[in-house]
Design a protein around this motif. Structure first.
Motif, PDB file in Angstrom:
ATOM      1  N   GLU A  89      14.242  -9.098  -9.098  1.00 22.32           N
ATOM      2  CA  GLU A  89      14.971  -8.856  -7.847  1.00 22.32           C
ATOM      3  C   GLU A  89      14.222  -7.872  -6.947  1.00 22.32           C
ATOM      4  N   THR A  90      12.999  -8.228  -6.623  1.00 24.73           N
ATOM      5  CA  THR A  90      12.129  -7.359  -5.828  1.00 24.73           C
ATOM      6  C   THR A  90      11.433  -8.182  -4.756  1.00 24.73           C
ATOM      7  N   ASP A  91      11.366  -7.642  -3.537  1.00 22.50           N
ATOM      8  CA  ASP A  91      10.630  -8.325  -2.482  1.00 22.50           C
ATOM      9  C   ASP A  91       9.211  -7.765  -2.406  1.00 22.50           C
ATOM     10  N   ALA A  92       8.429  -8.273  -1.448  1.00 25.61           N
ATOM     11  CA  ALA A  92       7.020  -7.886  -1.354  1.00 25.61           C
ATOM     12  C   ALA A  92       6.857  -6.394  -1.087  1.00 25.61           C
ATOM     13  N   ALA A  93       7.740  -5.831  -0.265  1.00 21.52           N
ATOM     14  CA  ALA A  93       7.637  -4.400   0.044  1.00 21.52           C
ATOM     15  C   ALA A  93       7.854  -3.558  -1.210  1.00 21.52           C
ATOM     16  N   GLY A  94       8.862  -3.917  -1.991  1.00 25.50           N
ATOM     17  CA  GLY A  94       9.115  -3.190  -3.233  1.00 25.50           C
ATOM     18  C   GLY A  94       7.987  -3.365  -4.232  1.00 25.50           C
ATOM     19  N   ALA A  95       7.404  -4.560  -4.262  1.00 22.66           N
ATOM     20  CA  ALA A  95       6.296  -4.819  -5.183  1.00 22.66           C
ATOM     21  C   ALA A  95       5.063  -4.008  -4.797  1.00 22.66           C
ATOM     22  N   ARG A  96       4.842  -3.854  -3.502  1.00 16.24           N
ATOM     23  CA  ARG A  96       3.702  -3.040  -3.055  1.00 16.24           C
ATOM     24  C   ARG A  96       3.866  -1.590  -3.517  1.00 16.24           C
ATOM     25  N   VAL A  97       5.091  -1.080  -3.430  1.00 11.99           N
ATOM     26  CA  VAL A  97       5.347   0.294  -3.881  1.00 11.99           C
ATOM     27  C   VAL A  97       5.061   0.420  -5.377  1.00 11.99           C
ATOM     28  N   ALA A  98       5.557  -0.546  -6.163  1.00 13.10           N
ATOM     29  CA  ALA A  98       5.333  -0.512  -7.612  1.00 13.10           C
ATOM     30  C   ALA A  98       3.852  -0.636  -7.940  1.00 13.10           C
ATOM     31  N   ALA A  99       3.161  -1.543  -7.251  1.00 13.21           N
ATOM     32  CA  ALA A  99       1.735  -1.750  -7.511  1.00 13.21           C
ATOM     33  C   ALA A  99       0.922  -0.508  -7.155  1.00 13.21           C
ATOM     34  N   GLU A 100       1.251   0.125  -6.047  1.00 15.83           N
ATOM     35  CA  GLU A 100       0.533   1.340  -5.654  1.00 15.83           C
ATOM     36  C   GLU A 100       0.799   2.472  -6.641  1.00 15.83           C
ATOM     37  N   ARG A 101       2.018   2.542  -7.156  1.00 13.65           N
ATOM     38  CA  ARG A 101       2.335   3.555  -8.168  1.00 13.65           C
ATOM     39  C   ARG A 101       1.495   3.327  -9.429  1.00 13.65           C
ATOM     40  N   MET A 102       1.345   2.086  -9.822  1.00  6.38           N
ATOM     41  CA  MET A 102       0.511   1.757 -10.975  1.00  6.38           C
ATOM     42  C   MET A 102      -0.946   2.123 -10.710  1.00  6.38           C
ATOM     43  N   ARG A 103      -1.436   1.753  -9.536  1.00  7.61           N
ATOM     44  CA  ARG A 103      -2.838   2.025  -9.194  1.00  7.61           C
ATOM     45  C   ARG A 103      -3.129   3.524  -9.224  1.00  7.61           C
ATOM     46  N   ALA A 104      -2.255   4.311  -8.585  1.00  9.21           N
ATOM     47  CA  ALA A 104      -2.465   5.757  -8.516  1.00  9.21           C
ATOM     48  C   ALA A 104      -2.361   6.406  -9.897  1.00  9.21           C
ATOM     49  N   SER A 105      -1.444   5.909 -10.726  1.00  6.55           N
ATOM     50  CA  SER A 105      -1.272   6.477 -12.066  1.00  6.55           C
ATOM     51  C   SER A 105      -2.508   6.248 -12.927  1.00  6.55           C
ATOM     52  N   VAL A 106      -3.098   5.061 -12.815  1.00  6.77           N
ATOM     53  CA  VAL A 106      -4.309   4.776 -13.594  1.00  6.77           C
ATOM     54  C   VAL A 106      -5.489   5.580 -13.054  1.00  6.77           C
ATOM     55  N   GLU A 107      -5.591   5.693 -11.751  1.00  8.90           N
ATOM     56  CA  GLU A 107      -6.691   6.452 -11.154  1.00  8.90           C
ATOM     57  C   GLU A 107      -6.670   7.913 -11.608  1.00  8.90           C
TER      58      GLU A 107
END
Length: 217
Positions: free
Chosen positions: A139-157
């Motif tokens: 139950e997530t749209d593209a905007a919410g997915a971008r937030v989740a993806a960026e959180r993942m990217r920053a956490s790994v970095e």
């Protein structure tokens, strides 16, 4: 201490001369019930292991697809959005070649745990193959997915690995695809994968979104 798996209650026996016989029968029944419970638990454990990636502890590709197909069925029925994220570890072959496969395995485990901790418990995440992973956001749209993806990217970095050769840092690239009700899982994974390779082509350590479906629902 042994665990109690089954209890058989014996009521008063009408004929006392048969009491020992019924007691022995009750013990046998309790043992059989306990064995049945233990076998059921073992079966469930084996089912879990069969669907789990041994290295990362995530769902393997087969189990992820089974769970995700069910989510797509529910999304069609209730007309809500899902998003797929595909991501992989940038230059992972270089990690293995430079630091060894043991360190490569450590990186895979840590990245998997970090990204799993960046999404909700209701979302699905699995190891797609090699250093590539897949996430299904409920139950997530593209905007919410971008937030989740960026959180993942920053956490790994932000991760730091200490090795005999020095400090190691890794990054991930991600592709995001929003699914409309009625779309198929395979098609959305393909779109997210194409967006992932777009992110890698643009320099890695970033995310790209697939274009929205243009045709009406």
């Amino acid at each position: 201490m042994a665990e109690t798996l089954a209890v058989v209650e014996l009521r008063q026996v009408a004929c006392p001369q048969y009491q020992e016989h019924y007691l022995a029968l009750g013990v046998t029944l309790a043992q059989l019930c306990g064995l049945a419970v233990a076998n059921a638990r073992n079966y469930q454990a084996l089912q879990h292991l069969a669907g789990t990636d041994e290295l990362t502890g995530l769902s393997n590709r087969r189990r992820f697809f089974a769970l995700a197909q069910h989510q797509f069925m529910l999304a069609r029925r209730h007309a809500y959005r899902l998003c797929v994220i595909m991501f992989d570890i940038d230059h992972f072959k270089k990690v293995n070649d430079t630091y060894g496969h043991a360190m490569g395995d450590r990186v895979l485990r840590k990245v998997a745990r970090t990204c799993e901790g960046s999404v909700r418990a209701t979302d699905l995440m699995g190891r797609y193959g090699g250093e590539e992973f897949v996430v299904l956001l409920h139950e997530t749209d593209a905007a919410g997915a971008r937030v989740a993806a960026e959180r993942m990217r920053a956490s790994v970095e932000a991760l730091v690995f200490e090795t005999p050769q020095g400090t190691l840092r890794v990054t991930i690239s991600l592709g995001v695809a929003e699914s409309a009700p009625g779309r198929e899982l395979d098609a959305e994974i393909a779109r997210a994968d194409a967006a992932l390779y777009q992110a890698k082509g643009q320099g890695r350590n970033r995310l790209c979104c697939a274009e929205s479906w243009a045709d009406p629902l």
